[in-house]
Design an enzyme around this catalytic site. Structure first.
Site, short mmCIF file in Angstrom:
data_model
loop_
_atom_site.label_atom_id
_atom_site.label_comp_id
_atom_site.label_asym_id
_atom_site.label_seq_id
_atom_site.Cartn_x
_atom_site.Cartn_y
_atom_site.Cartn_z
N ASP A 1 -12.61 5.07 -2.45
CA ASP A 1 -13.20 3.74 -2.61
C ASP A 1 -14.24 3.70 -3.73
O ASP A 1 -14.80 2.63 -4.00
CB ASP A 1 -13.85 3.28 -1.31
CG ASP A 1 -12.83 2.84 -0.27
OD1 ASP A 1 -11.75 2.36 -0.67
OD2 ASP A 1 -13.10 3.00 0.94
N ASP B 1 -6.55 5.28 -4.29
CA ASP B 1 -6.49 4.21 -3.31
C ASP B 1 -5.36 3.29 -3.78
O ASP B 1 -5.48 2.63 -4.81
CB ASP B 1 -7.82 3.46 -3.26
CG ASP B 1 -7.94 2.58 -2.03
OD1 ASP B 1 -6.88 2.18 -1.50
OD2 ASP B 1 -9.08 2.30 -1.61
N ILE C 1 -4.05 0.51 -2.65
CA ILE C 1 -4.61 -0.85 -2.74
C ILE C 1 -6.02 -0.76 -2.16
O ILE C 1 -6.19 -0.53 -0.96
CB ILE C 1 -3.80 -1.90 -1.95
CG1 ILE C 1 -2.40 -2.07 -2.56
CG2 ILE C 1 -4.54 -3.24 -1.96
CD1 ILE C 1 -1.58 -3.18 -1.93
N ASP C 2 -7.00 -0.90 -3.02
CA ASP C 2 -8.37 -0.97 -2.54
C ASP C 2 -8.66 -2.45 -2.32
O ASP C 2 -8.45 -3.26 -3.22
CB ASP C 2 -9.30 -0.38 -3.61
CG ASP C 2 -10.74 -0.37 -3.14
OD1 ASP C 2 -10.98 -0.15 -1.94
OD2 ASP C 2 -11.63 -0.60 -3.99
N ASP D 1 0.85 -1.20 0.00
CA ASP D 1 0.00 0.00 0.00
C ASP D 1 0.88 1.25 0.00
O ASP D 1 0.64 2.19 -0.76
CB ASP D 1 -0.90 0.07 1.25
CG ASP D 1 -1.88 -1.09 1.38
OD1 ASP D 1 -3.09 -0.88 1.31
OD2 ASP D 1 -1.41 -2.24 1.54
N SER E 1 -12.92 -5.06 -3.24
CA SER E 1 -12.41 -3.90 -3.99
C SER E 1 -13.34 -3.38 -5.08
O SER E 1 -14.41 -3.93 -5.33
CB SER E 1 -11.03 -4.21 -4.61
OG SER E 1 -11.17 -4.83 -5.86
N GLU F 1 -5.32 7.48 0.33
CA GLU F 1 -5.75 6.85 1.58
C GLU F 1 -4.67 6.84 2.66
O GLU F 1 -4.96 7.06 3.83
CB GLU F 1 -6.19 5.40 1.32
CG GLU F 1 -6.64 4.73 2.62
CD GLU F 1 -7.00 3.27 2.49
OE1 GLU F 1 -6.97 2.73 1.37
OE2 GLU F 1 -7.31 2.66 3.54
N THR G 1 -7.41 -4.06 0.75
CA THR G 1 -6.16 -4.58 1.34
C THR G 1 -6.38 -5.97 1.95
O THR G 1 -5.50 -6.83 1.87
CB THR G 1 -5.63 -3.59 2.42
OG1 THR G 1 -5.47 -2.31 1.79
CG2 THR G 1 -4.29 -4.02 2.97
#
Ligand SMILES: Nc1ncnc2c1ncn2[C@@H]1O[C@H](COP(=O)(O)OS(=O)(=O)O)[C@@H](OP(=O)(O)O)[C@H]1O
Ligand SMILES: [Mg+2]
Ligand SMILES: [Mg+2]
Ligand SMILES: [Mg+2]
Length: 332
Positions: free
Chosen positions: A270, A121, A123-124, A45, A238, A68, A126
């Site tokens: 998101d 984001d 990593i949407d 991330d 995600s 984020e 995670t």
């Protein structure tokens, strides 16, 4: 405006970030660091946010970026090894990266919203990433509350959802007024995508989160049944869920407030990229009361509650069922 250079920069940033995430999975078993809200964050991330912010800031130095993650935890002395690891992965994309540069790039993503800003984001999903399941790198450009460019890289998504064991890695791209397209993450011709039509009964499926705490699975199930969806849901982490609706593989994505956190407000990163991709594929996105998502109020969708994403043709029916459900539950 054509937004051609913004689109190209967002694509380059998403591809670099997706490569970084995949490299992390290939080389280590990433550990979750717990954030203050108890949600997980990993070296991937942080690395992904550093690479994306560096790429966007180099091309558009005056644009604020709202991401984020922030680097506060990485600046702590006992996190030096972790920062070294993040720097190692960032160097695979930006060879001259130093730990000092990496933390400053991550924090470049803690800007405030303006009349024009980017949201990302890194990593949407995670939790999905940690489970070796679905996740997405999400980047969007917003102007005057309207999403203009949206890019989603989904490294673990099958290119053909009906062939889940075949090739993986999909890039979704949309520009306002120019349609939406998908292409293999490895490269290839963009293919225009469209939501399902009312006649495609075999595609009358719905998608929802994997995590029960991110929605209301019982209510989502009841609403889907009430609009004639017989198949059980496809659970997917995600914004890959937006991708499933945009390419017509599902007709509906429901994200209704979880009874565990009824006052949770959705984060802009998101949704922004996914919203544009579905709208440009011909679909519709509103909150559970039918209001458009408002991207001009801060890092959360303060004015909205829940999210309804559909192929358009079933949208009004879904909102009607939700109105009835809400009246019934309030009247109880
Ligand atoms: N209570 C609550 N309600 C709704 N949403 C929440 C909640 N808590 C967290 N989040 C956000 O959910 C993001 C991931 O959700 P997804 O639907 O993509 O994936 S999942 O299947 O639920 O894991 C996740 O994004 P990432 O942190 O980027 O993974 C969170 O921002
Ligand atoms: Mg998170
Ligand atoms: Mg997210
Ligand atoms: Mg995230």
């Amino acid at each position: 405006m054509s937004y051609e250079s913004e689109k190209q920069v967002a694509i380059q940033a998403a591809l670099a970030a997706a490569r970084l995430c995949q490299r992390v999975h290939q080389e280590i078993v990433p550990q979750a660091i717990e954030k203050n809200d108890r949600s997980p964050v990993t070296v991937a991330d942080f690395g992904s946010q550093a690479v994306i912010c560096h790429t966007i800031a180099a091309a558009f130095p005056n644009d604020p970026i709202v991401g984020e993650e922030d680097a506060a935890v990485l600046r702590q002395p006992d996190m030096a090894t972790c920062l070294q690891q993040v720097t190692h992965y960032v160097q695979s994309e930006i060879p001259d990266a130093t730990p000092e540069a990496v933390v400053s790039w991550i924090d470049r993503g803690n800007g405030g919203i303006g009349s024009r800003y980017w949201t990302l984001d890194p990593i949407d999903g995670t939790k999905g990433f940690l489970r070796q399941d679905q996740y997405a790198v999400a980047i969007a450009l917003i102007e005057n509350s309207d999403v203009k460019v949206g890019v989603l890289a989904c490294p673990a998504l099958p290119i053909d959802l009906s062939q889940p064991t075949q090739d993986h890695g999909v890039l979704f791209v949309a520009v306002r007024g120019q349609g939406a397209a998908m292409m293999p993450l490895q490269g290839g011709e963009p293919k225009p995508i469209h939501v399902s039509t009312a006649e495609q009964a075999d595609r009358l499926r719905f998608v929802e989160s994997v995590e029960s705490g991110h929605g209301n699975h019982d209510l989502q199930d009841a609403v889907a049944k009430a609009v004639g969806i017989q198949a059980s849901s496809i659970r997917m982490d995600s914004q890959a869920k937006y991708g499933a609706v945009a390419q017509g593989e599902a007709a509906l994505y429901l994200r209704l407030p979880s009874p565990k956190s009824p006052n949770y407000r959705e984060k802009i990163w998101d949704h922004a990229a996914g919203v544009l991709i579905v709208e440009e594929a011909g679909g519709k996105v509103t909150d559970m009361h039918g209001a458009p998502l408002k991207f001009s109020l801060g890092s959360t969708l303060e004015a909205n509650q829940g999210v309804v994403v559909s192929n358009g043709s079933i949208h009004e029916g879904v909102l009607q069922v939700l109105r009835e459900q809400l009246t019934t539950s309030i009247g109880r």
